[in-house]
Design an enzyme around this catalytic site. Sequence first.
Site, short mmCIF file in Angstrom:
data_model
loop_
_atom_site.label_atom_id
_atom_site.label_comp_id
_atom_site.label_asym_id
_atom_site.label_seq_id
_atom_site.Cartn_x
_atom_site.Cartn_y
_atom_site.Cartn_z
N ASP A 99 1.77 -4.75 -0.04
CA ASP A 99 2.98 -5.49 -0.39
C ASP A 99 3.55 -6.10 0.90
OD1 ASP A 99 5.20 -6.26 -2.00
OD2 ASP A 99 6.24 -4.40 -1.57
N THR A 103 3.16 -0.27 5.35
CA THR A 103 2.44 1.00 5.22
C THR A 103 1.07 0.90 5.90
OG1 THR A 103 3.51 1.36 3.09
CG2 THR A 103 1.58 2.71 3.57
N ASP A 153 3.01 4.01 -9.77
CA ASP A 153 4.12 4.65 -10.48
C ASP A 153 5.43 3.88 -10.37
OD1 ASP A 153 4.65 5.19 -7.69
OD2 ASP A 153 6.10 6.68 -8.37
P1 5GP Z 1 3.99 -1.95 1.68
O1 5GP Z 1 4.17 -1.00 2.79
O2 5GP Z 1 2.79 -2.86 1.81
O3 5GP Z 1 5.25 -2.72 1.40
O4 5GP Z 1 3.81 -1.12 0.38
C1 5GP Z 1 2.68 -0.46 0.06
C2 5GP Z 1 3.00 0.57 -1.01
O5 5GP Z 1 4.16 0.22 -1.78
C3 5GP Z 1 1.87 0.66 -1.98
O6 5GP Z 1 0.88 1.55 -1.53
C4 5GP Z 1 2.56 1.12 -3.24
O7 5GP Z 1 2.66 2.51 -3.24
C5 5GP Z 1 3.97 0.54 -3.13
N1 5GP Z 1 4.11 -0.68 -3.95
C6 5GP Z 1 4.18 -1.97 -3.54
N2 5GP Z 1 4.30 -2.81 -4.58
C7 5GP Z 1 4.31 -2.04 -5.68
C8 5GP Z 1 4.38 -2.33 -7.08
O8 5GP Z 1 4.46 -3.46 -7.57
N3 5GP Z 1 4.33 -1.24 -7.92
C9 5GP Z 1 4.22 0.04 -7.46
N4 5GP Z 1 4.19 1.00 -8.38
N5 5GP Z 1 4.15 0.34 -6.15
C10 5GP Z 1 4.18 -0.69 -5.28
#
Ligand code: 5GP
Length: 180
Positions: A99, A103, A153
């Site tokens: 996203d 992370t 989730d």
């Molecule tokens: P980032 O650090 O790239 O913003 O987020 C990664 C994590 O955010 C993913 O591994 C996931 O757990 C969570 N995440 C991001 N977008 C979504 C979404 O649309 N739905 C869900 N359930 N989790 C998300």
Amino acid sequence: MASLRILYSAAVIAQTVARLGQELNRDYGAVTEPVVLLVVLKGALVFAADLIRQLHFPCEIACIQASSYRQGTSPDALQVSEMADLTGRTVIVLEDIVDTGLTLQRILSGLSARSVQVCTLLDKPHRRRVAVPIHYRGLVLIEDEFIVGYGLDYAERYRELPDIAVLVPSSLPNEEERSA
Ligand code: 5GP
């Protein structure tokens, strides 16, 4: 209350996982030392379980727990568990969805492996806040939607769904209600 709208059926997910498996087999098929699949829990658990059974090269599983969406759909403080020492290993990071990229950035910065590649089932490129490498990409989301199912989730719910669905808050009118 919220309702669910299926975005990717179980059949589409299975095709995508099979395609990613083929790509990995093409690139890692000749390895002699086991490759470490670093599974980012909890979201990538279901994806990893299906993907590993498509692979035709030796692999091991390692896990890391990351949580940024702990209670709902908005990013919370990022927490990443301690990682195993993967110095000198060949690693493939398995993500459920990239996203903002924060992370993945944190995970990659903590790895001192010999080679690291990233395989994600889902990608939300328009939400990216930091540049991260993605070598194997499943499905790309165009709309800014929060999705659940197939391991993903909302406040720990919906991980068991076989499809991936958009969580639609019931306060938003659906198409029928809008035209009524
Ligand atoms: P980032 O650090 O790239 O913003 O987020 C990664 C994590 O955010 C993913 O591994 C996931 O757990 C969570 N995440 C991001 N977008 C979504 C979404 O649309 N739905 C869900 N359930 N989790 C998300």
